[in-house]
Design an enzyme around this catalytic site. Structure first.
Site, PDB file in Angstrom:
ATOM      1  N   HIS A  38      -6.000  -6.536  -1.466  1.00 34.25           N
ATOM      2  CA  HIS A  38      -5.183  -5.646  -1.189  1.00 34.25           C
ATOM      3  C   HIS A  38      -4.125  -6.314   0.037  1.00 34.25           C
ATOM      4  O   HIS A  38      -2.930  -6.066  -0.185  1.00 34.25           O
ATOM      5  CB  HIS A  38      -5.854  -4.590  -0.499  1.00 34.25           C
ATOM      6  CG  HIS A  38      -4.574  -2.972  -0.345  1.00 34.25           C
ATOM      7  ND1 HIS A  38      -4.467  -2.533  -1.264  1.00 34.25           N
ATOM      8  CD2 HIS A  38      -4.250  -2.697   0.942  1.00 34.25           C
ATOM      9  CE1 HIS A  38      -3.760  -1.535  -0.975  1.00 34.25           C
ATOM     10  NE2 HIS A  38      -3.573  -1.517   0.582  1.00 34.25           N
TER      11      HIS A  38
ATOM     12  N   SER B 113       0.759  -1.371   0.001  1.00 36.64           N
ATOM     13  CA  SER B 113       0.129  -0.014   0.063  1.00 36.64           C
ATOM     14  C   SER B 113       0.820   1.392  -0.096  1.00 36.64           C
ATOM     15  O   SER B 113       1.656   1.478  -0.840  1.00 36.64           O
ATOM     16  CB  SER B 113      -1.071   0.020   1.290  1.00 36.64           C
ATOM     17  OG  SER B 113      -1.923   0.790   1.182  1.00 36.64           O
TER      18      SER B 113
ATOM     19  N   ASP C 199      -8.006  -6.084  -6.008  1.00 39.43           N
ATOM     20  CA  ASP C 199      -7.832  -4.946  -5.322  1.00 39.43           C
ATOM     21  C   ASP C 199      -8.113  -3.730  -6.392  1.00 39.43           C
ATOM     22  O   ASP C 199      -7.634  -3.729  -7.473  1.00 39.43           O
ATOM     23  CB  ASP C 199      -6.272  -4.684  -4.898  1.00 39.43           C
ATOM     24  CG  ASP C 199      -6.432  -3.322  -4.253  1.00 39.43           C
ATOM     25  OD1 ASP C 199      -7.374  -2.643  -3.822  1.00 39.43           O
ATOM     26  OD2 ASP C 199      -5.159  -3.174  -3.920  1.00 39.43           O
TER      27      ASP C 199
END
Length: 444
Positions: free
Chosen positions: A403, A170, A345
């Site tokens: 994710h 991320s 994601d």
């Protein structure tokens, strides 16, 4: 007198029942305890320190002095790496209950040492001496990370030559390139034996990535043509603010775009299109706010744990829309880089990464873009994802994951990181034949 045997029998039965009853299980079984945990001083910020947990390799195949060290950094900005530890890739995880740790079948410390750093200072259990000490850019993030890791290596005899790989997901799509760039450019002969960088579902080149949302969800069937146009307009607002160098406003515009995207799709979370509920990282918050957890990790029992820290997020807010792609360009010429994304994601997924990869300033880019994309099968013969590799760059699209790739595909994510570090299989240098005489080969 005739009742005494009966009483004795009843007492002995009761005592026997008490003696054989198993005591309540501790929150952390002995085997779930980290090898070491505690605080690492951050010299550029006196009085500040970075919290860490370290797990030595379970089944190392090298002498410990040569066993690779993986460093995990969480994103946010401002979120704790204890989420990665206890919800994603650590040896023990909370899966359904905050008070019940379960063994992780895909722990990343099977063959390697694994250290989780609460980065930047002020995040999780880390301590920032003052608000002014919290980093506001990636240069400061890198300086703090380097200082903390050097202390860790110095504190552990025999660790000075261990190969180090920085990994994260991320917003660590910025942290990982930042520390890699800092070491390669300014500390090439320093105390950290850097061997590679791995980024999962990273936000690395936001301007390029933010432009992919509308087309991605449109061709996925999640929005119609009218909604696509509306999303494209929201994207343009963020881009215009970047061009005007209104960084804080550009970050706000990106948040508004993601909110619009979430409202249009109605998904439980943009992080994984297949989930009916958001990821349960809140379980880690409940776990670490228990007194026993803080005690065994070496944290003051008066501290409270937050998954993400608002002060750190605010300090880095102007950094959100700034690109670090040039740092990846610099790194991939000098060390190996892994970029992986869960295919479910919608925030920082495959499409957004492939778009910025195509714009890299790297001597091997042309060969990489024409390299074959291989089908990756797991041990049961099921498709685990797709791998494209050339030279120092390896790109992996992970099937059945969003994710939080290690949460969704524990064993496959472990096999990926092990294959990449060790250079084996689809992730290794032996799988793709490269001409020895090529300019690319000599440049890396």
């Amino acid at each position: 007198m005739e009742h005494i045997p009966t009483i004795l029998f009843l007492l002995s039965t009761l005592l026997f029942a008490i003696s054989v009853e198993a005591p309540p299980s501790p929150l952390f079984p002995d085997e779930a305890l980290p090898t070491k945990s505690g605080y690492l001083p951050v010299k550029p910020a006196p009085g500040s320190s970075m919290f860490y947990t370290f797990y030595e390799a379970q089944k190392p195949t090298f002498p410990l002095s040569d066993t690779p060290l993986l460093v995990w950094l969480q994103g946010g900005p401002g979120c704790s790496s204890m989420i990665g530890n206890f919800y994603e890739l650590g040896p023990w995880r909370v899966v359904s209950h905050a008070t019940e740790l379960e063994r992780n079948p895909g722990a990343w410390n099977r063959l390697f040492g694994l250290i989780f750093l609460d980065n930047p200072i002020g995040v999780g259990f880390s301590i920032a001496a003052s608000k002014e000490d919290i980093p506001i850019n990636q240069r400061q993030v890198a300086e703090h990370l380097y200082a903390a890791l050097v202390v860790f290596l110095e504190q552990n005899s025999g660790f000075e030559h261990r190969p180090v790989y920085f990994t994260g997901e991320s917003y660590a799509g910025k942290y990982v390139p930042a520390i890699g760039y800092y070491i390669l450019k300014e500390k090439p002969n320093g105390k950290v034996n850097l061997k590679g960088l791995a980024i999962g579902n990273g936000l690395t080149d936001p301007v390029t990535q933010v432009q992919t949302h509308a087309v991605n969800v449109y061709y996925s069937g999640l929005v119609n043509a009218k909604q696509r146009v509306e999303l494209e307009k929201a994207q343009e607002i963020a881009l215009a603010l970047v061009k005007s160098q209104k960084w804080r406003e550009a970050g706000d515009a990106r948040n508004e775009l993601l909110t619009l995207l979430s409202n249009m799709t109605g998904l439980a979370t943009l992080y994984n299109t297949a989930r009916s509920i958001p990821y349960r990282s809140d379980l880690v918050v409940d776990l670490l706010n228990q007194r026993e957890a803080r005690r065994v990790l070496g944290v003051s029992e008066t501290m409270s744990f937050d998954e993400c820290t608002d002060e750190v997020e605010d300090a880095l807010h102007e950094d959100v829309m700034k690109s670090v792609k040039f740092m990846v360009d610099y790194a991939v010429e000098r060390t190996k880089v892994l970029l992986y994304q869960g295919m479910l994601d919608l925030r920082d997924g495959v499409v957004s990464t492939e778009e910025w990869m195509k714009t890299m300033n790297w001597s091997g880019l042309g060969m990489f873009l024409t390299a074959e994309r291989r089908v990756w099968m797991d041990g049961d013969g099921v498709i685990a994802g797709y791998v494209q590799r050339w030279g120092n760059l390896c790109h992996v699209a992970v099937s059945g994951a969003g994710h939080f790739v290690p949460t969704d595909q524990a064993v496959n994510s472990r096999d990926m990181i092990e294959g990449w570090v060790l250079g084996k299989g689809l992730f290794g240098v032996d799988d793709v034949k490269q001409p020895i005489s090529s300019k690319l080969y000599h440049s890396i």
